[in-house]
Design a protein around this motif. Structure first.
Motif, PDB file in Angstrom:
ATOM      1  N   GLY A  35       0.801  -1.222   0.000  1.00 23.57           N
ATOM      2  CA  GLY A  35       0.000   0.000   0.000  1.00 23.57           C
ATOM      3  C   GLY A  35       0.830   1.266   0.000  1.00 23.57           C
ATOM      4  O   GLY A  35       2.046   1.238   0.232  1.00 23.57           O
ATOM      5  N   HIS A  36       0.169   2.404  -0.273  1.00 15.72           N
ATOM      6  CA  HIS A  36       0.791   3.724  -0.331  1.00 15.72           C
ATOM      7  C   HIS A  36       1.965   3.769  -1.310  1.00 15.72           C
ATOM      8  O   HIS A  36       2.973   4.436  -1.064  1.00 15.72           O
ATOM      9  CB  HIS A  36       1.262   4.166   1.061  1.00 15.72           C
ATOM     10  N   GLY A  37       1.851   3.007  -2.391  1.00 18.25           N
ATOM     11  CA  GLY A  37       2.872   3.057  -3.431  1.00 18.25           C
ATOM     12  C   GLY A  37       4.181   2.394  -3.061  1.00 18.25           C
ATOM     13  O   GLY A  37       5.167   2.493  -3.789  1.00 18.25           O
ATOM     14  N   THR A  38       4.200   1.694  -1.923  1.00 18.74           N
ATOM     15  CA  THR A  38       5.440   1.023  -1.508  1.00 18.74           C
ATOM     16  C   THR A  38       5.501  -0.374  -2.113  1.00 18.74           C
ATOM     17  O   THR A  38       4.471  -0.965  -2.441  1.00 18.74           O
ATOM     18  CB  THR A  38       5.508   0.900   0.028  1.00 18.74           C
ATOM     19  N   ASP A  39       6.708  -0.895  -2.255  1.00 18.06           N
ATOM     20  CA  ASP A  39       6.848  -2.283  -2.701  1.00 18.06           C
ATOM     21  C   ASP A  39       6.315  -3.207  -1.615  1.00 18.06           C
ATOM     22  O   ASP A  39       6.525  -2.944  -0.423  1.00 18.06           O
ATOM     23  CB  ASP A  39       8.329  -2.615  -2.956  1.00 18.06           C
ATOM     24  N   PRO A  40       5.646  -4.299  -2.000  1.00 15.43           N
ATOM     25  CA  PRO A  40       5.168  -5.246  -0.997  1.00 15.43           C
ATOM     26  C   PRO A  40       6.330  -5.767  -0.137  1.00 15.43           C
ATOM     27  O   PRO A  40       7.400  -6.074  -0.657  1.00 15.43           O
ATOM     28  CB  PRO A  40       4.562  -6.375  -1.834  1.00 15.43           C
ATOM     29  N   GLN A  41       6.107  -5.813   1.167  1.00 22.59           N
ATOM     30  CA  GLN A  41       7.112  -6.354   2.091  1.00 22.59           C
ATOM     31  C   GLN A  41       6.650  -7.729   2.561  1.00 22.59           C
ATOM     32  O   GLN A  41       5.540  -7.870   3.087  1.00 22.59           O
ATOM     33  CB  GLN A  41       7.272  -5.433   3.313  1.00 22.59           C
ATOM     34  N   HIS A  42       7.493  -8.715   2.388  1.00 22.72           N
ATOM     35  CA  HIS A  42       7.169 -10.076   2.825  1.00 22.72           C
ATOM     36  C   HIS A  42       7.793 -10.294   4.201  1.00 22.72           C
ATOM     37  O   HIS A  42       9.004 -10.147   4.377  1.00 22.72           O
ATOM     38  CB  HIS A  42       7.697 -11.093   1.810  1.00 22.72           C
ATOM     39  N   ILE A  43       6.938 -10.614   5.167  1.00 17.07           N
ATOM     40  CA  ILE A  43       7.401 -10.721   6.559  1.00 17.07           C
ATOM     41  C   ILE A  43       6.844 -11.978   7.219  1.00 17.07           C
ATOM     42  O   ILE A  43       5.979 -12.661   6.667  1.00 17.07           O
ATOM     43  CB  ILE A  43       6.963  -9.483   7.380  1.00 17.07           C
ATOM     44  N   THR A  44       7.368 -12.266   8.413  1.00 16.61           N
ATOM     45  CA  THR A  44       6.769 -13.298   9.263  1.00 16.61           C
ATOM     46  C   THR A  44       6.405 -12.632  10.587  1.00 16.61           C
ATOM     47  O   THR A  44       7.089 -11.715  11.053  1.00 16.61           O
ATOM     48  CB  THR A  44       7.720 -14.480   9.521  1.00 16.61           C
ATOM     49  N   LEU A  45       5.311 -13.124  11.190  1.00 15.53           N
ATOM     50  CA  LEU A  45       4.799 -12.564  12.436  1.00 15.53           C
ATOM     51  C   LEU A  45       4.609 -13.670  13.465  1.00 15.53           C
ATOM     52  O   LEU A  45       4.352 -14.822  13.103  1.00 15.53           O
ATOM     53  CB  LEU A  45       3.445 -11.886  12.181  1.00 15.53           C
ATOM     54  N   PRO A  46       4.711 -13.347  14.765  1.00 20.20           N
ATOM     55  CA  PRO A  46       4.490 -14.363  15.810  1.00 20.20           C
ATOM     56  C   PRO A  46       3.031 -14.819  15.812  1.00 20.20           C
ATOM     57  O   PRO A  46       2.116 -14.008  15.982  1.00 20.20           O
ATOM     58  CB  PRO A  46       4.863 -13.636  17.105  1.00 20.20           C
ATOM     59  N   ALA A  47       2.820 -16.124  15.607  1.00 18.95           N
ATOM     60  CA  ALA A  47       1.467 -16.655  15.389  1.00 18.95           C
ATOM     61  C   ALA A  47       0.544 -16.458  16.589  1.00 18.95           C
ATOM     62  O   ALA A  47      -0.596 -16.031  16.438  1.00 18.95           O
ATOM     63  CB  ALA A  47       1.551 -18.140  15.034  1.00 18.95           C
TER      64      ALA A  47
END
Length: 210
Positions: A35-47
């Motif tokens: 969003g907001h014209g940024t490149d998609p960021q691929h992340i991991t989050l604590p489940a």
């Protein structure tokens, strides 16, 4: 923003189903932020932490990515249909003071007039709200409402700062008298059939017919 919404996110370098399985096995959830014209960021989050936070509709997470804070709205949750395990999250970048459009759940309170029931026709309404002040729900009182009463979207009192995006004429609540006779006959017939199937020799036919 509530401190409880702070979530440490790690950059994700590996992709594909196998990588996703390994991530989940390690107690993490693969996610993408865009969003907001940024490149998609691929992340991991604590489940576990995220699983608790997203029980609330339209959860906003304060992501800590490489030491920087980034607010993100949970846009889509993909779950395993059998085990209900969160498989992936889509998050959208938001900024303080920005307006966003979100579907907010409608909750009924009170009891309609004796002998009637209040049907919730629209379970959510689309609102435009400030990104960091998204209401958890819209509360609609049906206390004492009589048969035939209709509540449309335009009649609903919205949370402070919210604007209705849904059609004004959207039917939200309809108060009516339930069709007891038809339902009663169907239920009695079903009970009789079930009793007959389970114990043919001792089918309580007189009781079932009541």
């Amino acid at each position: 923003m509530d401190e409880d919404n702070k979530v440490v996110a790690d950059a994700r370098e590996s992709f594909g189903k196998g990588a996703a399985r390994k991530i989940r096995a390690a107690g993490k959830i693969p996610a993408v932020v865009y969003g907001h014209g940024t490149d998609p960021q691929h992340i991991t989050l604590p489940a576990h932490q995220v699983g608790l936070l997203i029980r609330k509709a339209n959860a906003v997470l304060d992501l800590q990515i490489a030491g920087k804070s980034q607010l993100a709205l949970v846009k889509d949750v993909q779950k395993d249909p059998v085990h209900q395990i969160i498989e992936h999250l889509d998050l959208i970048v938001i900024r303080r003071g920005e307006k966003v459009q979100v579907e907010v759940p409608v909750h009924l309170e009170g009891e309609s007039y004796s002998g009637t029931i209040a049907d919730l026709d629209a379970k959510t309404l689309l609102l435009e709200v400030e990104a960091t002040h998204i209401p958890e729900s819209i509360v609609v009182s049906v206390e004492g409402l009589e048969e035939g009463t209709q509540i449309h979207a335009k009649d609903v009192e919205l949370p402070k700062g919210a604007t209705l995006v849904s059609d004004d004429e959207t039917l939200v609540v309809l108060v009516h008298v339930p069709q007891k006779v038809d339902l009663g006959e169907e239920a009695a017939e079903a009970a009789a059939a079930e009793a007959a199937a389970e114990a043919p020799a001792e089918a309580p036919s007189e009781e079932s017919a009541e």
